[in-house]
Each structure stands twice: as structure tokens, then as C-alpha cells.
Design a protein around this motif. Structure first.
Motif, PDB file in Angstrom:
ATOM      1  N   ILE A  39       0.912  -1.336   0.034  1.00  0.00           N
ATOM      2  CA  ILE A  39      -0.016  -0.098  -0.107  1.00  0.00           C
ATOM      3  C   ILE A  39       1.065   1.217   0.102  1.00  0.00           C
ATOM      4  CG2 ILE A  39      -1.803   1.225   1.351  1.00  0.00           C
ATOM      5  CD1 ILE A  39      -2.832  -1.275   2.301  1.00  0.00           C
ATOM      6  N   VAL A  40       0.572   2.201  -0.953  1.00  0.00           N
ATOM      7  CA  VAL A  40       1.317   3.274  -1.076  1.00  0.00           C
ATOM      8  C   VAL A  40       0.329   4.334  -0.936  1.00  0.00           C
ATOM      9  CG1 VAL A  40       3.445   2.345  -2.434  1.00  0.00           C
ATOM     10  CG2 VAL A  40       1.218   3.404  -3.491  1.00  0.00           C
ATOM     11  N   LYS A  41       0.888   5.865  -0.886  1.00  0.00           N
ATOM     12  CA  LYS A  41       0.134   6.993  -0.732  1.00  0.00           C
ATOM     13  C   LYS A  41      -0.073   7.355  -2.281  1.00  0.00           C
ATOM     14  CE  LYS A  41       1.189   8.631   3.717  1.00  0.00           C
ATOM     15  NZ  LYS A  41      -0.166   8.496   4.454  1.00  0.00           N
ATOM     16  N   GLY A  42      -1.209   8.118  -2.548  1.00  0.00           N
ATOM     17  CA  GLY A  42      -1.584   8.489  -3.788  1.00  0.00           C
ATOM     18  C   GLY A  42      -2.297   9.652  -3.782  1.00  0.00           C
ATOM     19  N   TYR A  43      -1.960  10.614  -4.756  1.00  0.00           N
ATOM     20  CA  TYR A  43      -2.694  12.229  -4.828  1.00  0.00           C
ATOM     21  C   TYR A  43      -3.711  11.984  -5.919  1.00  0.00           C
ATOM     22  CZ  TYR A  43      -3.825  17.047  -5.601  1.00  0.00           C
ATOM     23  OH  TYR A  43      -4.525  17.959  -5.789  1.00  0.00           O
TER      24      TYR A  43
END
Length: 300
Positions: free
Chosen positions: A63-67
Motif C-alpha cells: 500500500i502506497v500513498k497517492g494524490y
């Protein structure tokens, strides 16, 4: 033993620096809390992280952060890239100015914290800052990044430490602070620095530079530009406290008419709480300057 610190870094007044730890002054542990249960089985409800399209559970490491750019386009931002948004306030509480206690409306004082030296070094520098604020009956105004937002923080002396306002016994936090005798010469030099930085309290002066840096990071990645880590500021231990104080006095421009020589940039009005988020530039404000986006990774 005091509870775990929310934040660790440095407290700095001009060239005088010391390592510090920030602790919450309130606790939720004594309050009653509830779990959610399945009425039919009595079992606890478990929340799983699943792929929105496939319905499959996703491991934490995947899981990674995304804009979100549009409906199905995201800019991925890694933990390392976020850490490289190297604002001073991420690791250092820089005292920007000093104001009279009467300038701070009690409504601004929320989320109280205790601040104390971290470790066995820096107690002398901490004591100089604390005793100067105490003697001059001032409140120190600085910035700190907590929970991915830059906040204004007001510091005032309490016993051997610093805090906003008392809501829990301070003994468990301050017992380990060394008793340091602050000399008159040290106080005189520190008092001179405070006078140069003294100003009226105007919350709307502060802008969330951390959010601005995040917007810049996203735009750089959207343009396909390489992300170069910023050089982190050195935070060495002060070997000669008197020399650091003398250099701080010598390097500061004289204040005029009670105003600080260096004033932060103005931000949008509406800043209404102390230790509150500082208004910053919103992504939509930067949209006009965004470079053309190359094809981005689509959500599955």
C-alpha cells in the motif's frame, strides 16, 4: 517513566539549539471506549484493506500513498519522498518571535503539550531559553510539523519544563530535567535576542509551508522530473553556549519600533487556534502553474 513522545527534534532560539521531546498533556486512556461487534456472533468487527476493483485484500507493504489527479489517475508518493520534504519545522521548533502573554487569547490554546530536553545533553541551552521566557513574562511562538501539517505552537515555562497550559501532573515529564544555574550574562544575551524578536501576535501571518512543499513535490512528479532529496540542516550540539548566544546577538538585525527584523509571509486570514494548522496553498491554487501531465499510473 513518562509516556511515549509524540515528536522528537530540536528547539532553537537563533543559534542556541537543544534536543527536545514533545508529549501530549492530555490522555484518552482513562475514558471508556467501545469495540464494534457482530450482533449475531458477538465477535469483533475486523476492517480489511481491499482493492476497490478486485475486492482482494492488500498487504500493508503493497500500500502506497497517492494524490488523486482525476477519476482514475493518481500520483504515487513514497514515504521516502515525503521525508525529503525537508522543512525545518519537521525536525526543529524554531522560535520565530516572542509575544506578551496578554496577546494570546485563551481560545487559541488547544491540544496542550509538554516539552522537555531529550537525553542528557542540551539541558543548559533549554534552561537559558526557559528562564529567559519566564523572566520576561513572554510566550515563545514557533512552528512544528505534526500529522503531516505545520502548526503554530506557543511555549511558556512550567516548573522545569515548557508547556501550553496545565492539564496533567508535570512531574513524570520534568523529573529528569537537570537543575542548571543560568548565569546573568547568559540571561542578558538571551534577553537581547528576545527583545529583537518581540512582536504582536498575529496568527494570520503564518503560512503552511509544509503543504506548499507537498504540492510542489506532487507537481514535480506529475511532470516526470527527478526528485532530489534536500540536504537536511545540520543540528549539531552547542559546545560553547555563551559563544552561541554572543553570535546570535551579533548576527541579528536591530528591531525597530517593537517589530521583529524578519517577519513571516502573510497567509490567508482565518487562523483561529494555537497549535492549529497553518493555512497553506491548496493544490487547486497551483493548478494554473502545473506542467502538462505525462500518462500516469492508473488505478487497478
Amino acid at each position: 517513566m513518562a509516556p511515549r513522545a509524540n515528536w522528537k527534534g530540536f528547539l532553537r532560539l537563533s543559534l542556541v539549539t537543544c534536543p527536545v521531546a514533545l508529549y501530549p498533556a492530555t490522555s484518552e486512556s482513562e475514558k471508556i471506549s467501545f469495540n464494534q461487534l457482530n450482533r449475531k456472533t458477538g465477535h469483533r468487527i475486523k476492517y480489511a484493506k481491499v482493492d476497490a476493483d478486485t475486492g482482494e485484500e492488500v498487504a500493508n507493504e503493497d500500500i502506497v500513498k497517492g494524490y488523486k489527479v482525476d477519476t482514475d489517475t493518481f500520483i504515487e508518493v513514497t514515504k521516502e519522498e515525503l521525508e525529503n520534504v525537508a522543512l525545518e519545522s519537521t525536525r526543529t521548533i524554531e522560535i520565530d518571535e516572542f509575544v506578551d502573554r496578554s496577546e494570546i487569547d485563551p481560545r487559541y490554546l488547544i491540544r496542550p503539550y509538554y516539552l522537555r530536553p531529550d537525553g542528557k545533553v542540551g539541558h543548559d541551552a533549554f534552561a537559558v531559553i526557559r528562564e529567559t521566557i519566564r523572566e520576561m513574562n513572554k510566550v515563545a511562538i514557533g512552528r512544528v510539523v505534526l500529522t503531516n501539517r505545520e502548526h503554530i505552537i506557543a511555549l511558556k515555562p512550567l516548573d522545569k519544563g515548557l508547556m501550553g497550559y496545565e492539564v496533567r501532573s508535570e512531574e513524570e515529564y520534568f523529573d529528569e530535567i537537570q537543575d542548571v544555574k543560568v548565569t546573568k550574562d547568559m540571561l542578558d544575551l538571551a534577553r537581547h535576542i528576545v527583545n529583537q524578536k518581540s512582536d504582536r501576535f498575529e496568527p494570520d501571518k503564518f503560512e503552511d509551508q509544509y503543504e506548499t512543499a507537498l504540492v510542489d513535490l506532487i507537481n514535480q512528479k506529475r511532470a516526470g522530473n527527478p526528485i532530489t532529496p534536500k540536504e537536511r540542516p545540520a543540528a549539531g550540539n552547542v559546545v560553547d553556549l555563551m559563544e552561541a548566544l554572543r553570535r546570535s546577538v551579533g548576527g541579528a538585525a536591530p528591531a525597530k519600533a517593537g517589530k521583529t527584523a524578519k517577519k513571516p509571509r502573510k497567509a490567508a486570514a482565518g487562523q483561529k487556534e494555537m497549535l492549529m494548522p497553518i493555512e497553506g496553498k491548496k493544490p487547486k491554487e497551483a493548478a494554473a502553474k502545473k506542467p502538462a501531465a505525462r500518462p500516469q499510473r492508473k488505478s487497478a
